[in-house]
Design a protein around this motif. Structure first.
Motif, PDB file in Angstrom:
ATOM      1  N   UNK A 273       0.771  -1.206  -0.102  1.00 55.60           N
ATOM      2  CA  UNK A 273       0.056   0.059  -0.035  1.00 55.60           C
ATOM      3  C   UNK A 273       0.777   1.361   0.126  1.00 55.60           C
ATOM      4  N   UNK A 274       1.961   1.164   0.874  1.00 55.80           N
ATOM      5  CA  UNK A 274       2.737   2.510   0.794  1.00 55.80           C
ATOM      6  C   UNK A 274       3.578   2.685  -0.435  1.00 55.80           C
ATOM      7  N   UNK A 275       4.195   1.422  -1.037  1.00 52.71           N
ATOM      8  CA  UNK A 275       4.934   1.765  -2.209  1.00 52.71           C
ATOM      9  C   UNK A 275       3.878   2.234  -3.322  1.00 52.71           C
ATOM     10  N   UNK A 276       2.758   1.373  -3.562  1.00 53.38           N
ATOM     11  CA  UNK A 276       1.966   2.132  -4.585  1.00 53.38           C
ATOM     12  C   UNK A 276       1.397   3.667  -4.514  1.00 53.38           C
ATOM     13  N   UNK A 277       1.318   3.991  -3.126  1.00 52.81           N
ATOM     14  CA  UNK A 277       0.874   5.292  -2.841  1.00 52.81           C
ATOM     15  C   UNK A 277       1.831   6.320  -2.893  1.00 52.81           C
ATOM     16  N   UNK A 278       3.292   6.025  -2.645  1.00 48.17           N
ATOM     17  CA  UNK A 278       4.463   6.863  -2.779  1.00 48.17           C
ATOM     18  C   UNK A 278       4.852   6.959  -4.359  1.00 48.17           C
ATOM     19  N   UNK A 279       4.867   5.787  -4.952  1.00 50.53           N
ATOM     20  CA  UNK A 279       4.956   5.838  -6.450  1.00 50.53           C
ATOM     21  C   UNK A 279       4.133   6.785  -7.310  1.00 50.53           C
ATOM     22  N   UNK A 280       2.647   6.903  -6.910  1.00 50.29           N
ATOM     23  CA  UNK A 280       1.799   7.654  -7.747  1.00 50.29           C
ATOM     24  C   UNK A 280       1.396   8.915  -6.907  1.00 50.29           C
ATOM     25  N   UNK A 281       2.023   9.209  -5.812  1.00 51.21           N
ATOM     26  CA  UNK A 281       1.538  10.486  -5.044  1.00 51.21           C
ATOM     27  C   UNK A 281       0.275  10.374  -4.743  1.00 51.21           C
ATOM     28  N   UNK A 282      -0.157   9.486  -3.894  1.00 49.28           N
ATOM     29  CA  UNK A 282      -1.399   9.200  -3.570  1.00 49.28           C
ATOM     30  C   UNK A 282      -1.775   9.140  -2.376  1.00 49.28           C
ATOM     31  N   UNK A 283      -2.862   9.625  -1.723  1.00 50.94           N
ATOM     32  CA  UNK A 283      -3.245   9.523  -0.184  1.00 50.94           C
ATOM     33  C   UNK A 283      -3.802   8.277  -0.018  1.00 50.94           C
ATOM     34  N   UNK A 284      -3.262   7.435   0.908  1.00 51.72           N
ATOM     35  CA  UNK A 284      -3.935   6.197   1.344  1.00 51.72           C
ATOM     36  C   UNK A 284      -4.963   6.500   2.316  1.00 51.72           C
ATOM     37  N   UNK A 285      -6.439   5.842   2.016  1.00 53.63           N
ATOM     38  CA  UNK A 285      -7.413   6.114   2.706  1.00 53.63           C
ATOM     39  C   UNK A 285      -8.174   4.869   3.226  1.00 53.63           C
ATOM     40  N   UNK A 286      -8.883   4.719   4.152  1.00 50.38           N
ATOM     41  CA  UNK A 286      -9.613   3.327   4.532  1.00 50.38           C
ATOM     42  C   UNK A 286     -10.538   3.850   5.509  1.00 50.38           C
ATOM     43  N   UNK A 287     -11.174   2.740   5.969  1.00 53.66           N
ATOM     44  CA  UNK A 287     -12.399   2.925   6.968  1.00 53.66           C
ATOM     45  C   UNK A 287     -11.912   2.946   8.365  1.00 53.66           C
ATOM     46  N   UNK A 288     -12.789   3.284   9.117  1.00 54.72           N
ATOM     47  CA  UNK A 288     -12.711   3.266  10.603  1.00 54.72           C
ATOM     48  C   UNK A 288     -12.408   2.015  11.090  1.00 54.72           C
ATOM     49  N   UNK A 289     -13.224   0.912  10.692  1.00 59.90           N
ATOM     50  CA  UNK A 289     -13.071  -0.363  10.962  1.00 59.90           C
ATOM     51  C   UNK A 289     -11.626  -0.952  10.545  1.00 59.90           C
ATOM     52  N   UNK A 290     -11.161  -0.548   9.515  1.00 65.07           N
ATOM     53  CA  UNK A 290      -9.805  -0.946   9.054  1.00 65.07           C
ATOM     54  C   UNK A 290      -8.855  -0.437   9.670  1.00 65.07           C
ATOM     55  N   UNK A 291      -9.116   0.850  10.144  1.00 69.56           N
ATOM     56  CA  UNK A 291      -7.804   1.707  10.779  1.00 69.56           C
ATOM     57  C   UNK A 291      -7.626   0.931  12.313  1.00 69.56           C
ATOM     58  N   UNK A 292      -8.658   0.656  12.944  1.00 73.46           N
ATOM     59  CA  UNK A 292      -8.564   0.089  14.164  1.00 73.46           C
ATOM     60  C   UNK A 292      -7.683  -1.091  14.323  1.00 73.46           C
TER      61      UNK A 292
END
Length: 337
Positions: A273-292
């Motif tokens: 997730x971090x690699x793809x986000x950094x390569x394309x300059x994207x903001x990683x975003x998820x749900x509250x349930x996933x974040x916990x």
């Protein structure tokens, strides 16, 4: 596992036809179990929040909304759930500062922030522990098909966009048991969102004399996402709900990653997730349930993802909360010895 696409194909597919004998058997056994006499009637009113199908329809957001509604009306709700996705079988009173999602499940941690919360694979044992807390009513998150604990009232959620899919039982379709059999114990049908896929089920419910109400899941604050390029990732029942909500909020969803429901993220997941986000300059975003399930973990890559990821917070908006509260009056005023 994520729900297979053929579950939601109305006309049926070769996969659903091939699996239909197994679905019929599953539905038959579930129906028999559904008829069992509950082993225990709690000393506090039990309001069950359920759904007809496997997968997410917003039960936990609705439980939170109902909790707020009841508190504002002077009641003291407590939550009871299985603790799916956690290793602890309970009964256990969940403490957010003490327990992790791996132990009690993500939903339990979210609910425990709002009120006394007990997880238990044995719902009867869980209800008995919850009765010892300072509560006046039990909100049972899921467990509509579980016969062990008496429910004073059952609110069943129906997704307007997907309905009950192909109307077949697991594994041929998403139904936990035949729809008409489940309908027999529904106190109120809460239609979530907009769409025509559930029109037939709504009509059947009305013919059976069941009241219909409406609700919708809405982002809490989505203005900051306007024009934001994002990588959306989720391990929930229907990850596409997150993706759709982000688009409605004005975000540009460049990449999506769907994981199984209640997925416990690994270091490799986080690195990807971090690699793809950094390569394309994207903001990683998820749900509250996933974040916990990310927050508080010590693994370096997961900790880093938790630090950089944003969360799309959503809430359930009940169309007519006063009407719902009135509908529950007879349940809430029941005196338990």
């Amino acid at each position: 596992m994520n729900a297979p696409d053929f579950w939601w194909t109305q006309d049926g597919t070769w996969q659903s036809r091939l699996l239909s004998p197994f679905g019929a058997l599953y539905g038959y056994l579930a129906t028999r179990r559904f008829k069992y006499i509950p082993r225990y009637k709690a000393r506090k009113p039990v309001i069950c929040i359920g759904n007809f199908t496997a997968g997410g329809t917003g039960k936990t957001p609705f439980a939170l909304a109902l909790n707020t509604l009841l508190k504002d009306a002077g009641h003291k709700p407590g939550f009871l759930l299985r603790g799916y996705g956690g290793t602890h079988k309970g009964p256990l009173l969940v403490e957010p500062a003490k327990h992790a999602a791996m132990e009690v499940g993500d939903e339990a941690l979210l609910l425990a922030r709002r009120g006394p919360t007990v997880i238990s694979a044995d719902r009867t044992a869980g209800a008995k522990l919850l009765e010892q807390q300072d509560i006046s009513v039990i909100i049972m998150d899921d467990g509509f098909q579980n016969p062990s604990l008496h429910k004073d009232f059952s609110i069943v959620l129906l997704d307007a966009k997907t309905g009950v899919g192909n109307s077949r039982c697991i594994p041929a379709g998403p139904l936990r048991m035949p729809f008409k059999k489940q309908l027999q114990r529904v106190g109120l049908l809460m239609v979530v969102g907009d769409g025509e896929a559930s029109a037939k089920q709504q009509e059947q419910a009305q013919k059976a004399g069941i009241d219909l109400m409406h609700a919708a899941i809405r982002p809490v604050s989505a203005d900051a996402l306007e024009g934001e390029r994002v990588l959306a990732f989720a391990g929930i029942g229907r990850p596409e709900k997150l993706f759709a909500s982000l688009k409605e909020a004005g975000a540009t969803v460049v990449e999506t990653m769907a994981f199984p429901d209640h997925h416990y993220f690994t270091k490799d997941d986080a690195r990807l997730i971090l690699r793809v986000a950094e390569e394309q300059d994207l903001l990683p975003i998820t749900t509250t349930k996933d974040y916990v399930r990310l927050n508080g973990r010590e693994e370096q890559s997961i900790s880093r993802l938790a630090n950089v990821a944003s969360v799309l917070e959503v809430e359930m908006k009940i169309a007519d909360p006063d009407a719902l509260l009135e509908r529950l009056t007879h349940v809430l005023e029941t005196v338990k010895a």
